[in-house]
Design an enzyme around this catalytic site. Structure first.
Site, short mmCIF file in Angstrom:
data_model
loop_
_atom_site.label_atom_id
_atom_site.label_comp_id
_atom_site.label_asym_id
_atom_site.label_seq_id
_atom_site.Cartn_x
_atom_site.Cartn_y
_atom_site.Cartn_z
N ASP A 160 0.81 -1.21 0.00
CA ASP A 160 0.00 0.00 0.00
C ASP A 160 0.85 1.27 0.00
O ASP A 160 0.45 2.29 -0.55
CB ASP A 160 -0.91 0.02 1.23
CG ASP A 160 -2.07 -0.95 1.08
OD1 ASP A 160 -2.24 -1.53 0.00
OD2 ASP A 160 -2.81 -1.12 2.07
N GLY A 161 2.04 1.19 0.61
CA GLY A 161 2.92 2.36 0.63
C GLY A 161 3.27 2.79 -0.78
O GLY A 161 3.21 3.97 -1.13
N ALA B 159 -11.45 5.87 1.49
CA ALA B 159 -10.34 4.97 1.18
C ALA B 159 -9.35 4.89 2.34
O ALA B 159 -8.75 3.85 2.59
CB ALA B 159 -9.61 5.44 -0.09
N TYR C 4 -5.01 4.76 9.29
CA TYR C 4 -4.77 5.29 10.64
C TYR C 4 -6.07 5.57 11.38
O TYR C 4 -6.17 5.38 12.60
CB TYR C 4 -3.90 6.56 10.56
CG TYR C 4 -3.31 7.01 11.88
CD1 TYR C 4 -2.91 6.09 12.85
CD2 TYR C 4 -3.12 8.35 12.16
CE1 TYR C 4 -2.37 6.50 14.06
CE2 TYR C 4 -2.57 8.77 13.37
CZ TYR C 4 -2.20 7.85 14.31
OH TYR C 4 -1.66 8.25 15.52
N ASN C 5 -7.08 5.99 10.63
CA ASN C 5 -8.40 6.24 11.23
C ASN C 5 -8.91 5.02 12.01
O ASN C 5 -9.54 5.17 13.05
CB ASN C 5 -9.38 6.60 10.11
CG ASN C 5 -10.82 6.70 10.58
OD1 ASN C 5 -11.16 7.58 11.35
ND2 ASN C 5 -11.65 5.76 10.11
N LEU C 6 -8.63 3.84 11.49
CA LEU C 6 -9.11 2.62 12.15
C LEU C 6 -8.36 2.39 13.47
O LEU C 6 -8.96 1.98 14.47
CB LEU C 6 -8.91 1.43 11.21
CG LEU C 6 -9.40 0.07 11.70
CD1 LEU C 6 -10.86 0.11 12.05
CD2 LEU C 6 -9.14 -0.99 10.64
N SER C 7 -7.07 2.70 13.49
CA SER C 7 -6.28 2.54 14.72
C SER C 7 -6.80 3.43 15.84
O SER C 7 -6.67 3.09 17.01
CB SER C 7 -4.82 2.92 14.48
OG SER C 7 -4.24 2.11 13.50
#
Lengths: 260, 260, 260, 260
Positions: free
Chosen positions: A49-50, A157, A162-165
């Site tokens: 993904d990076g 997307a 990070y939002n999930l963390s």
């Protein structure tokens, strides 16, 4: 939003800097050639993904579709790696169009930076001093003072990144929404964030910026000592990601919501 | 655990470095004198929780009771400020005895640091790369790999500080427990932490420490590039905080749990 | 989606069954008359959210706009109560159009019930035995077995009602989404629910229905001993709620997200 | 708290009412005999956690140790099933001593019920009307009005049962604490509950009890239409559960905290 692609013949390959991706690049070049991006119908990105994020950032204005094949550890945006039948897979792939965020950050010396974020714009304290932030939406102050480690605005997307963390909600890829999510909120200590219409214009001002310095990041690009950050959807930018049928971003995000 | 103090006559005053605290110091010195700590029966600290922590850190081994009076913005550990009747208040005050944590952190060059934390020991990523941590309790690996911003171990006294921001539970002051709480856990993404017996010995090892550097902090003292961190209760250290009756740490923590 | 209404002259009043609402009804009838609903341009409902839901349920197919004035304890869907200038307020009001859910529930005797829900369709255990539910979306099983007290599907309008109590996310009124939210999930114990596209068709099947009986509710209408429940947006039904400008459902839901 | 048992020779067997448990009972009786409980050194319970709770309830005052062997679907409190070496396993087993809760519930007709709960005392709305509850601890009102589905008080042993489903914290078996946890809190909507010292006396009063009827349960025994419920630890009752070494309740609860 997903749509069928036409026959794509000229491929530009890019690869991340690990052995596995380099080897794949050599083998695929031998098989399919490697067109310059300016002449290519599509980019095939070999990595994780990076690399996908990096490639999207490099071609923000090019409207060229990008097809990722997984040669890295996390591959949420990547298709399965296979060497053969690539042109057929590209012909059958569905395209997800996503819009990034535009961030305008200003520091204490009135210097200003514009940057594009595909996953999220985040603010984070630079020292052990908690950040104090004032949050406005569409010109109206909604939270006078949030004492926290930081805050972020995520696209659908980016909602699985990070939002999930930081316990933000996962958004379906077609949700016309942005997630505004606090990072370690201290006061108001139970504020969990908000889901905002995609047209929302979000302003985050840093309170006591000298005592409590804050950095702003658009994906991984960081800008330090900010005093105000504006975030809005860059609806004029279309990013085109290609996925094998049945494995599009919509399906990936939907099934991510049922993981536990 | 709270217990009645005897008559305390010789007071050592300390103050934080803001005008309000300095002024208070001058007025109280004029009224009560200012004994050297080595000869004092008690320390009176004028400021906020930051000063209280600092003062406790300076007198870890002295077993001298510390009475805080609030001259700062956050005063969870502080009593109400008043100039008169100080000796009477000290005589009536109840003492909460708390034990800090001891942290032993080792970096990649095998250098080792020991430090004491009153609120919490925390580990946090130093770069945008998420930390990967292995967590063991009493010699047994309990979590093979936690991908996260960090993790912390909090005492009951510290459970209302950073632990609260990262959604850890508030612990009654007499709970014989430590809170192990993740900071922005990415995988396992729903792991919420654990409550451990106070005698637990916690080991946190940093995975891929070169690619994913991590700092460890004992309260605010930071040690960078750690590869392993051991945390245990320093049960041999008694810290004595004095509170006006009915406003002890036990009551403060209890009522904090009913705030919303 | 909000839109300006035309001049509305003939008003049908309805009131809830409390003294405060009855009195208001009498005074408003004296002032503005009271048209039969079949001849009215608009309905004015005097009470709380319960009355608004009831009135909407009674006029599902009538496409008549409903303007609530608060005479009850909870008034999330209601405007401020005032007796004068009612026709002017109606003329200036904005209309929010919302779509309810349609529920088809089947019990163990193959009896079937169709019902409409404006806030949410919920399933809940009938006894102390936890419910076991299988959840499918668009024909695909997404969760094989959820052991829980229940589960609900909420509209954006209903996302601030029961969905909020069970820790579901608040959805902006224009979000093209439904919230699928577990109620006291036991296994998988950390599943937090999912946000689904509004076109999603959700099927919930009851496992071991005899041992673990489950009731389904469309808003407050309950149907017991169900074995399967299908939920989908009733996109063909437009419900029209009128709000004073600047106090529409969009604004109410947005500001609810910044409460803490 | 766990302690070594002496040689236990006379066993009383009990079994739950499923084929698997009945068969096990027959085989074990043939092998070890089946003493009357009044003459037995220990009870061996064949089934799941439900049977263990039932057996503990039947022998609240008997101080007889109970060793469970798992013949059911959930066996958190049960040891592994094996037919041979039972006396040796009993001799080597460690005993966990837990204290239940005592509940005193009063209904609107001033009728009063006392009951013992091993896992939790819970209150839950009886109708679709949300419950309104006032919560006091040790004679002091701590929450004036909690609008919710209900609330519960759990012991450490019960903290992995219903308390876990409603997002309460898991407590180590030796924690000297009770968990007070809301069930679907509507207002204050973000209140997450409190950890209370085990000596706390908790009073829950039902507000508007006629309009909003509430049932109270001690484990699964329900008492309807309550107006006040008092809960306190029954510290005079010692319940003795036996576990194979290394698989005691302390270890089970600790490892449960690292599941995700």
């Amino acid at each position: 939003m997903p749509r069928k692609s036409k026959r794509l013949e000229r491929i530009a390959f890019v690869a991340s800097d690990v052995a596995e991706a380099r080897t794949a690049l050599a083998r695929l070049e031998a098989r399919y050639g490697n067109a310059p991006v300016s002449e290519a119908d599509a980019i095939v990105a070999l990595g994780g993904d990076g690399l996908m994020l990096q490639t999207l950032h490099r071609h923000l204005k090019d409207r060229i579709p990008i097809y990722g094949m997984n040669r890295g550890s996390v591959g949420f945006m990547m298709n399965e790696y296979r060497e053969k039948d690539l042109l057929d897979r590209l012909a059958r792939a569905v395209v997800s169009v996503v819009h990034p965020l535009s961030m305008t950050a200003t520091n204490g010396k009135s210097q200003s930076l514009e940057a594009i974020a595909i996953n999220e714009v985040s603010l984070f304290r630079e020292t052990t001093q908690a950040a104090k932030l004032r949050i406005s939406v569409d010109g109206k102050v909604r939270l006078e003072e949030l004492t926290c480690d930081g805050v972020l605005v995520a696209t659908p997307a980016g909602s699985t990144a990070y939002n999930l963390s930081v316990y933000g909600p996962i958004l379906p890829i077609d949700a016309q929404l942005l997630a505004l999510t606090p990072i370690s909120a201290f006061r108001p200590r139970r504020w969990r964030g908000a889901l905002l219409p995609r047209a929302a214009r979000i302003l985050i001002e840093v309170i006591e910026a000298e005592k409590r310095p804050v950095a702003a990041s658009a994906d991984n690009a960081e800008f330090r000592d900010v005093v105000r950050v504006e975030v809005a959807e860059a609806s004029e930018i279309d990013l085109l990601m290609m996925f094998d049928p049945g494995h599009g971003l919509d399906e990936r995000i939907l099934s991510e919501q049922f993981r536990y």
